[in-house]
Design a protein around this motif. Sequence first.
Motif, PDB file in Angstrom:
ATOM      1  N   ALA A 267       6.492   4.434  -7.035  1.00  0.00           N
ATOM      2  CA  ALA A 267       5.234   5.120  -6.749  1.00  0.00           C
ATOM      3  C   ALA A 267       5.029   6.275  -7.725  1.00  0.00           C
ATOM      4  O   ALA A 267       3.910   6.549  -8.170  1.00  0.00           O
ATOM      5  CB  ALA A 267       5.218   5.625  -5.312  1.00  0.00           C
TER       6      ALA A 267
ATOM      7  N   GLU B 214       6.080   6.901   5.232  1.00  0.00           N
ATOM      8  CA  GLU B 214       5.969   5.457   5.504  1.00  0.00           C
ATOM      9  C   GLU B 214       6.498   5.099   6.887  1.00  0.00           C
ATOM     10  O   GLU B 214       6.036   4.131   7.489  1.00  0.00           O
ATOM     11  CB  GLU B 214       6.679   4.621   4.435  1.00  0.00           C
ATOM     12  CG  GLU B 214       5.829   4.365   3.193  1.00  0.00           C
ATOM     13  CD  GLU B 214       4.469   3.743   3.502  1.00  0.00           C
ATOM     14  OE1 GLU B 214       4.410   2.689   4.173  1.00  0.00           O
ATOM     15  OE2 GLU B 214       3.445   4.322   3.062  1.00  0.00           O
TER      16      GLU B 214
ATOM     17  N   HIS C  27      -3.736  -0.377   2.853  1.00  0.00           N
ATOM     18  CA  HIS C  27      -2.354   0.105   2.725  1.00  0.00           C
ATOM     19  C   HIS C  27      -1.517  -0.885   1.921  1.00  0.00           C
ATOM     20  O   HIS C  27      -0.760  -0.513   1.023  1.00  0.00           O
ATOM     21  CB  HIS C  27      -1.765   0.302   4.128  1.00  0.00           C
ATOM     22  CG  HIS C  27      -0.311   0.672   4.149  1.00  0.00           C
ATOM     23  ND1 HIS C  27       0.698  -0.267   4.236  1.00  0.00           N
ATOM     24  CD2 HIS C  27       0.307   1.878   4.098  1.00  0.00           C
ATOM     25  CE1 HIS C  27       1.867   0.354   4.245  1.00  0.00           C
ATOM     26  NE2 HIS C  27       1.663   1.657   4.161  1.00  0.00           N
TER      27      HIS C  27
ATOM     28  N   GLN D  95      -2.538  -0.806  -1.819  1.00  0.00           N
ATOM     29  CA  GLN D  95      -2.029   0.389  -2.507  1.00  0.00           C
ATOM     30  C   GLN D  95      -0.569   0.196  -2.902  1.00  0.00           C
ATOM     31  O   GLN D  95      -0.165   0.523  -4.015  1.00  0.00           O
ATOM     32  CB  GLN D  95      -2.142   1.635  -1.610  1.00  0.00           C
ATOM     33  CG  GLN D  95      -3.552   2.039  -1.210  1.00  0.00           C
ATOM     34  CD  GLN D  95      -4.456   2.298  -2.382  1.00  0.00           C
ATOM     35  OE1 GLN D  95      -4.015   2.734  -3.447  1.00  0.00           O
ATOM     36  NE2 GLN D  95      -5.736   2.016  -2.210  1.00  0.00           N
ATOM     37  N   TRP D  96       0.226  -0.342  -1.969  1.00  0.00           N
ATOM     38  CA  TRP D  96       1.643  -0.548  -2.264  1.00  0.00           C
ATOM     39  C   TRP D  96       1.881  -1.727  -3.198  1.00  0.00           C
ATOM     40  O   TRP D  96       2.794  -1.698  -4.018  1.00  0.00           O
ATOM     41  CB  TRP D  96       2.445  -0.695  -0.964  1.00  0.00           C
ATOM     42  CG  TRP D  96       2.803   0.642  -0.410  1.00  0.00           C
ATOM     43  CD1 TRP D  96       2.331   1.233   0.726  1.00  0.00           C
ATOM     44  CD2 TRP D  96       3.683   1.606  -1.012  1.00  0.00           C
ATOM     45  NE1 TRP D  96       2.867   2.488   0.872  1.00  0.00           N
ATOM     46  CE2 TRP D  96       3.701   2.741  -0.179  1.00  0.00           C
ATOM     47  CE3 TRP D  96       4.472   1.617  -2.175  1.00  0.00           C
ATOM     48  CZ2 TRP D  96       4.480   3.883  -0.464  1.00  0.00           C
ATOM     49  CZ3 TRP D  96       5.243   2.753  -2.449  1.00  0.00           C
ATOM     50  CH2 TRP D  96       5.236   3.859  -1.607  1.00  0.00           C
TER      51      TRP D  96
ATOM     52  N   ARG E 240       1.443  -0.231  -6.541  1.00  0.00           N
ATOM     53  CA  ARG E 240       2.505   0.703  -6.935  1.00  0.00           C
ATOM     54  C   ARG E 240       3.828  -0.005  -7.198  1.00  0.00           C
ATOM     55  O   ARG E 240       4.587   0.388  -8.076  1.00  0.00           O
ATOM     56  CB  ARG E 240       2.674   1.793  -5.877  1.00  0.00           C
ATOM     57  CG  ARG E 240       1.610   2.867  -6.020  1.00  0.00           C
ATOM     58  CD  ARG E 240       1.331   3.630  -4.752  1.00  0.00           C
ATOM     59  NE  ARG E 240       0.227   4.555  -4.977  1.00  0.00           N
ATOM     60  CZ  ARG E 240      -1.051   4.177  -5.055  1.00  0.00           C
ATOM     61  NH1 ARG E 240      -1.376   2.909  -4.877  1.00  0.00           N
ATOM     62  NH2 ARG E 240      -1.998   5.067  -5.297  1.00  0.00           N
TER      63      ARG E 240
ATOM     64  N   TRP F  53       7.970  13.072  -5.318  1.00  0.00           N
ATOM     65  CA  TRP F  53       6.599  13.072  -4.826  1.00  0.00           C
ATOM     66  C   TRP F  53       6.153  14.509  -4.658  1.00  0.00           C
ATOM     67  O   TRP F  53       6.755  15.258  -3.899  1.00  0.00           O
ATOM     68  CB  TRP F  53       6.529  12.369  -3.457  1.00  0.00           C
ATOM     69  CG  TRP F  53       6.657  10.880  -3.520  1.00  0.00           C
ATOM     70  CD1 TRP F  53       6.986  10.121  -4.598  1.00  0.00           C
ATOM     71  CD2 TRP F  53       6.466   9.972  -2.439  1.00  0.00           C
ATOM     72  NE1 TRP F  53       7.010   8.796  -4.266  1.00  0.00           N
ATOM     73  CE2 TRP F  53       6.693   8.662  -2.942  1.00  0.00           C
ATOM     74  CE3 TRP F  53       6.124  10.117  -1.091  1.00  0.00           C
ATOM     75  CZ2 TRP F  53       6.574   7.526  -2.160  1.00  0.00           C
ATOM     76  CZ3 TRP F  53       6.018   8.986  -0.306  1.00  0.00           C
ATOM     77  CH2 TRP F  53       6.242   7.702  -0.842  1.00  0.00           C
TER      78      TRP F  53
ATOM     79  N   ALA G  63       3.211  13.060  -1.318  1.00  0.00           N
ATOM     80  CA  ALA G  63       2.669  11.748  -1.668  1.00  0.00           C
ATOM     81  C   ALA G  63       2.752  11.611  -3.179  1.00  0.00           C
ATOM     82  O   ALA G  63       2.746  12.618  -3.894  1.00  0.00           O
ATOM     83  CB  ALA G  63       1.224  11.622  -1.194  1.00  0.00           C
TER      84      ALA G  63
ATOM     85  N   THR H 184      -4.535   9.234  -3.968  1.00  0.00           N
ATOM     86  CA  THR H 184      -4.967   8.130  -3.115  1.00  0.00           C
ATOM     87  C   THR H 184      -4.038   7.984  -1.914  1.00  0.00           C
ATOM     88  O   THR H 184      -4.496   7.835  -0.772  1.00  0.00           O
ATOM     89  CB  THR H 184      -4.993   6.811  -3.914  1.00  0.00           C
ATOM     90  OG1 THR H 184      -5.804   7.004  -5.055  1.00  0.00           O
ATOM     91  CG2 THR H 184      -5.553   5.672  -3.080  1.00  0.00           C
ATOM     92  N   MET H 185      -2.748   8.023  -2.185  1.00  0.00           N
ATOM     93  CA  MET H 185      -1.788   7.924  -1.080  1.00  0.00           C
ATOM     94  C   MET H 185      -1.812   9.197  -0.239  1.00  0.00           C
ATOM     95  O   MET H 185      -1.610   9.144   0.970  1.00  0.00           O
ATOM     96  CB  MET H 185      -0.374   7.673  -1.617  1.00  0.00           C
ATOM     97  CG  MET H 185      -0.200   6.326  -2.295  1.00  0.00           C
ATOM     98  SD  MET H 185      -0.685   4.925  -1.267  1.00  0.00           S
ATOM     99  CE  MET H 185       0.678   4.827  -0.125  1.00  0.00           C
TER     100      MET H 185
ATOM    101  N   ARG I 178      -4.441   9.065   2.414  1.00  0.00           N
ATOM    102  CA  ARG I 178      -4.060   8.096   3.439  1.00  0.00           C
ATOM    103  C   ARG I 178      -2.928   8.616   4.309  1.00  0.00           C
ATOM    104  O   ARG I 178      -2.943   8.462   5.540  1.00  0.00           O
ATOM    105  CB  ARG I 178      -3.655   6.765   2.789  1.00  0.00           C
ATOM    106  CG  ARG I 178      -4.854   5.948   2.362  1.00  0.00           C
ATOM    107  CD  ARG I 178      -4.527   5.028   1.185  1.00  0.00           C
ATOM    108  NE  ARG I 178      -5.691   4.229   0.803  1.00  0.00           N
ATOM    109  CZ  ARG I 178      -6.735   4.698   0.136  1.00  0.00           C
ATOM    110  NH1 ARG I 178      -6.779   5.972  -0.220  1.00  0.00           N
ATOM    111  NH2 ARG I 178      -7.743   3.913  -0.177  1.00  0.00           N
ATOM    112  N   ASN I 179      -1.938   9.230   3.682  1.00  0.00           N
ATOM    113  CA  ASN I 179      -0.842   9.810   4.463  1.00  0.00           C
ATOM    114  C   ASN I 179      -1.359  10.915   5.380  1.00  0.00           C
ATOM    115  O   ASN I 179      -0.884  11.066   6.505  1.00  0.00           O
ATOM    116  CB  ASN I 179       0.242  10.368   3.536  1.00  0.00           C
ATOM    117  CG  ASN I 179       1.031   9.264   2.844  1.00  0.00           C
ATOM    118  OD1 ASN I 179       0.929   8.099   3.206  1.00  0.00           O
ATOM    119  ND2 ASN I 179       1.809   9.630   1.850  1.00  0.00           N
TER     120      ASN I 179
END
Lengths: 325, 274, 102
Positions: A307, B58, B159, B162-163, B166, C13, C36, C40-41, C44-45
């Motif tokens: 990520a 997560e 979701h 997105q993963w 990544r 992160w 994050a 974008t994440m 959402r998180n």
Amino acid sequence: MTTVAEGVADLTAEEAEFERLIDADSRVEPRDWMPDAYRKTLIRQISQHAHSEIIGMQPEGNWITRAPSLKRKAILMAKVQDEAGHGLYLYSAAQTLGIDRDEMFEQLITGKAKYSSIFNYTTPTWADMGSIGWLVDGAAICNQVPLCRASYGPYGRAMTRICKEESFHQRQGFEILLQLMRGTPEQQRMAQESVNRWYAPALMMFGPPDEDSPNSKQSMAWKIKRFSNDDLRQRFVDMLVPQAEVLGITLPDPDLKWNEERGHYDFGELDWSEFYEVLAGRGQANAVRVAKRKKAHEDGAWVREAARAYADREFAVRDGERVAS
Amino acid sequence: MNHSNHVVSSAITAEKIADSSVVAPDAHAEYALALGDDALVLAHRLGEWITNAPELEEDVALGNIGLDLLGHARSFLTYAGSAWNRSEDDLAYFRDEAQFRSRQIFELPNGDFAQTIARQLIVSAYFVELYRALAESSDETLAAIAAKASKEVAYHLDHSVQWLQRLGLGTDYSRERMQAGLVVMWPFVDELFRADPFAEALESAGQHGVAVDVTALRPAFDALVPRLVVDAGLEVPELPAARGGGRGGIHSEALGPMLAEIQVLARAHPGATW
Amino acid sequence: MTTPGDSGARETWPLWEVFIRSSRGLSHVHAGSLHAPDETMAVRNARDLYTRRAEGVSIWVVRASDITTSDPDARGEFFESPQGKEFRHATYYSESESVPHL
């Protein structure tokens, strides 16, 4: 450029401002000057609290797959989720004091950092889900509500958020036990047996008796601890007794008795040797808890790195401007 | 029961269905049970990630998705049970493996995070189409369940995407794992879009518009998911489709141990309330 | 560091601050922070972490390192001006206390 004399005067002004904030029950915020010892104590206290939330997910997580009704399964999943969230709020609060979350994780999985000993006990029966909610979360709430007024702003605010969510935790535990006590003889036995195991450890969550707690005095002076261990423990017992009566459960303490003079319940001596054993790493599940956290963290490293690599490429910062692709 | 900050919502829940006097017609119940099993099995698998996810955020995210799916399962099972005077728990805890009608993709082990995301990508895309269509069902309860689920599964798909990106475009290692995850799950795509015998039973009984013909959903899936996979730097696996048979009670070896774990405590105390 | 808690490039992160505006609210309020890998994440998180109880309609996330804070060392100078200007507050006007609708 300051002279030595002006330097000394500034330091006193900063200290004075800090003292003023504490005395006025006001908030110390991240960029305010604070004594090094205050900062260190807070980092330790907040990160320990955060670690406790995260480790605390495990004894209950153990029962998600075997929850005996879909409603209980959903509730348990939601509760454990909340605990992850609480950990996250607290790590964030600690981070404002200058320590990274990665570093705090490192301290946890290498065993350098502590977390609440209560989570080193195992959960062999379903009734333990009830006892944890009623007794462990109940004790945690007693500890936590005063912390909503902690002198350090981010900590107090995290605690306020946590307290709001925590009340459901205690209620769901209580209702699990209530349902068991209204159920079959086996269920009733399960409930009583569980409370027999969790009662004393829950009382020990408030920490050793005041005379054995050297750190408490300073923490109280800095208003990051509002009430003494013994005060909180007494308060907790006084609340539990009527609740146990509603449940029809016997608290496993033959010395538990209302004391008219004091206006409180007297209760028996706790076995502090067990507390120190667990604290020293010889509890039922110490090694297992940390190992599990370590494994999840290490197994997930490649995901976190992926990520990060993606973010570095796709969300590159060019000349100070952010460009999202 | 009124906790602070409790928001009263009009969203459909298993409790509301149970409290209402609705009784599902038998054929509707058979169909709902199948849909419920899909969601139930997947919800369980996602629940297994809690305390094991690669990052705390997560644990929360997968937990949320699992809870959404558990909600769908509970609604479908409660509705189905109304036809036979059985509760959601009677159905979840006291049926044997051969009586579960979930499609096989849902019961497969989680594997690593990439394998889980591979499954999530596939099933979320499927659910988006399924619930969009089911929200038009002539059966009010099924339509209401699908309407709520529709919104939730759109988020699940996001979701997953997105993963997928990544992991596919992250590091060499993550791309390798993501590809491996797709290889495990892809053979089970076909089964999702095979005719549902319980939907067919409704059609042949003249009950049109109750169930969704999943075979008609395949083109939308094919137009979306392969492109997402390729855009994430990965390949769509070319593998023979798995034999499947979930709707007929035929399952992989993964379901048995899973059900044993789910049911062990409830079965030790038959008739008890929790 | 420009902001409390910012770890910049040190952490895998980075840290983000989350602001939520509820349906009844007028402005975004700081809800907390999270980690994050990207924006974008992060949003959402934030949704997963801070709106499980339907607490929000709008979520803002800001990289912690992008936040500039007022310097508490300059607290005196920065925030001195309003002091001594109580006439900006309604309570200053005691003659009006007992007059209805004022």
